[in-house]
Design a protein around this motif. Structure first.
Motif, short mmCIF file in Angstrom:
data_model
loop_
_atom_site.label_atom_id
_atom_site.label_comp_id
_atom_site.label_asym_id
_atom_site.label_seq_id
_atom_site.Cartn_x
_atom_site.Cartn_y
_atom_site.Cartn_z
N SER A 265 0.78 -1.23 0.00
CA SER A 265 0.00 0.00 0.00
C SER A 265 0.82 1.29 0.00
N ASP A 266 2.05 1.26 0.49
CA ASP A 266 2.83 2.50 0.57
C ASP A 266 3.56 2.75 -0.75
N VAL A 267 3.15 3.77 -1.49
CA VAL A 267 3.68 4.03 -2.82
C VAL A 267 5.18 4.35 -2.80
N PRO A 268 5.65 5.26 -1.94
CA PRO A 268 7.10 5.54 -1.92
C PRO A 268 7.95 4.30 -1.64
N LEU A 269 7.47 3.43 -0.75
CA LEU A 269 8.23 2.22 -0.45
C LEU A 269 8.20 1.25 -1.64
N ILE A 270 7.06 1.14 -2.30
CA ILE A 270 6.95 0.29 -3.48
C ILE A 270 7.88 0.78 -4.58
N VAL A 271 7.89 2.10 -4.80
CA VAL A 271 8.76 2.69 -5.82
C VAL A 271 10.23 2.43 -5.48
N ASP A 272 10.57 2.58 -4.20
CA ASP A 272 11.94 2.34 -3.75
C ASP A 272 12.36 0.89 -4.02
N ILE A 273 11.48 -0.05 -3.69
CA ILE A 273 11.80 -1.47 -3.90
C ILE A 273 11.96 -1.78 -5.39
N VAL A 274 11.08 -1.19 -6.22
CA VAL A 274 11.16 -1.41 -7.67
C VAL A 274 12.47 -0.83 -8.22
N LEU A 275 12.83 0.38 -7.77
CA LEU A 275 14.07 1.01 -8.24
C LEU A 275 15.28 0.20 -7.80
N TRP A 276 15.24 -0.32 -6.57
CA TRP A 276 16.34 -1.17 -6.08
C TRP A 276 16.46 -2.42 -6.95
N ALA A 277 15.33 -3.07 -7.22
CA ALA A 277 15.36 -4.30 -8.02
C ALA A 277 15.84 -4.03 -9.44
N VAL A 278 15.35 -2.95 -10.05
CA VAL A 278 15.78 -2.60 -11.41
C VAL A 278 17.27 -2.28 -11.43
N SER A 279 17.75 -1.56 -10.42
CA SER A 279 19.17 -1.21 -10.34
C SER A 279 20.03 -2.47 -10.22
N CYS A 280 19.60 -3.40 -9.36
CA CYS A 280 20.34 -4.65 -9.19
C CYS A 280 20.39 -5.44 -10.50
N ILE A 281 19.26 -5.53 -11.19
CA ILE A 281 19.21 -6.27 -12.46
C ILE A 281 20.12 -5.63 -13.49
N PHE A 282 20.07 -4.32 -13.58
CA PHE A 282 20.89 -3.60 -14.57
C PHE A 282 22.38 -3.80 -14.27
N ILE A 283 22.76 -3.66 -12.99
CA ILE A 283 24.18 -3.78 -12.63
C ILE A 283 24.67 -5.21 -12.80
N LEU A 284 23.90 -6.18 -12.33
CA LEU A 284 24.33 -7.57 -12.37
C LEU A 284 24.35 -8.17 -13.76
N TYR A 285 23.46 -7.67 -14.64
CA TYR A 285 23.29 -8.31 -15.94
C TYR A 285 23.79 -7.50 -17.14
N PHE A 286 23.92 -6.18 -16.96
CA PHE A 286 24.25 -5.36 -18.12
C PHE A 286 25.49 -4.49 -17.96
#
Length: 287
Positions: A265-286
């Motif tokens: 339900s908390d939008v800022p926390l959801i956005v933060d988790i999504v940005l963290w996950a996207v950052s990890c994927i980009f760094i680890l894979y690209f």
């Protein structure tokens, strides 16, 4: 159909977000785009949703009479009579056989981890949740077992950092849950859990100080040794923001009692988790 919907509600779908930790293994082992392994991870996630849901059914069957006296729990499908105990037992029996047979056929070690998890969580529901300190540690061990299951089902190496960070973060959430429950009781808004008599606000604060700093340090140390470590260190601010945001929600909005709802339900926390996950994927894979 009404009974089936009631049984699904009894399995607590809102709690299934906890099983997302199973995907940590495939993400951090650099196999996220291996679609065969990804299908296995998704299957493992769904099976753990069934494992955890079955425990809730057992709990509601055993606690039916006690739940009927509770102002909120009496509306649960089994306590309210919308789902009979007999139907719940039959559904539980079929669900357990199906889930464990499928788990066994997919991966023997995954089946063993799932069985240990089911036994541990069942023991927690009836015994361990009444033992101080061990109650919150058992919750954390349950998350570690999820993480281990996500690793063994795709047959990759278990990172000790994955297990340590999982344990500390789940302990952080569990302690905040206990603290929020104590605050609600102090305001006269919630019936007391017996185990809360063993805790004090000071004790919980001291434990949270240790666990919070340890979580940040453990994740930071992981990034120093991870693949593309120089760039992975850039994800540390997302972790710190997420921890601080969660503490803000707990203290200002009083939602620490239901961490699964915060994640949904908390939008800022959801956005933060999504940005963290996207950052990890980009760094680890690209990178």
């Amino acid at each position: 159909m009404e009974s089936f919907v009631g049984l699904l509600k009894t399995m607590r779908p809102k709690q299934w977000t906890k099983n997302l930790i199973l995907f940590a293994g495939i993400l951090f082992s650099n196999n996220l785009f291996d679609f065969d392994l990804l299908r296995l991870s998704i299957a493992g996630f769904l099976l753990f949703c069934i494992f955890s849901g079955n425990v809730y059914i057992v709990n509601d069957i055993v606690d039916k009479e006690k739940d009927q006296l509770h102002p909120k729990k009496r509306n649960r499908p089994i306590a309210s009579g919308k789902v009979s105990v007999l139907k719940a037992i039959i559904f539980l029996f079929i669900s357990m056989i199906f889930s464990f047979v499928v788990a066994y056929k997919i991966n023997y070690l995954f089946f063993i981890i799932g069985l240990i998890y089911f036994i541990l969580v069942t023991l927690y529901s009836f015994v361990l949740k009444h033992i101080v300190i061990l109650d919150v540690m058992t919750i954390s061990i349950g998350f570690v077992l999820r993480a281990v299951a996500g690793v063994v089902i795709i047959d990759v190496r278990i990172s000790p950092w994955l297990l340590l960070c999982t344990f500390l973060l789940s302990l952080f959430l569990a302690l905040h849950k206990r603290k929020s429950e104590m605050e609600l009781i102090a305001k006269g808004n919630k019936k007391s859990r017996k185990i809360l008599e063993e805790y004090t606000p000071e004790l919980l604060n001291d434990m949270l100080h240790i666990v919070t700093s340890s979580t940040v340090m453990a994740y930071s140390l992981y990034t120093f040794s991870a693949s593309g470590s120089m760039y992975m260190m850039g994800t540390i601010p997302f972790v710190i923001f997420g921890i601080f945001r969660y503490q803000y929600i707990v203290h200002k909005k009083g939602m620490g009692e239901n961490p699964e709802l915060v994640l949904l339900s908390d939008v800022p926390l959801i956005v933060d988790i999504v940005l963290w996950a996207v950052s990890c994927i980009f760094i680890l894979y690209f990178v």
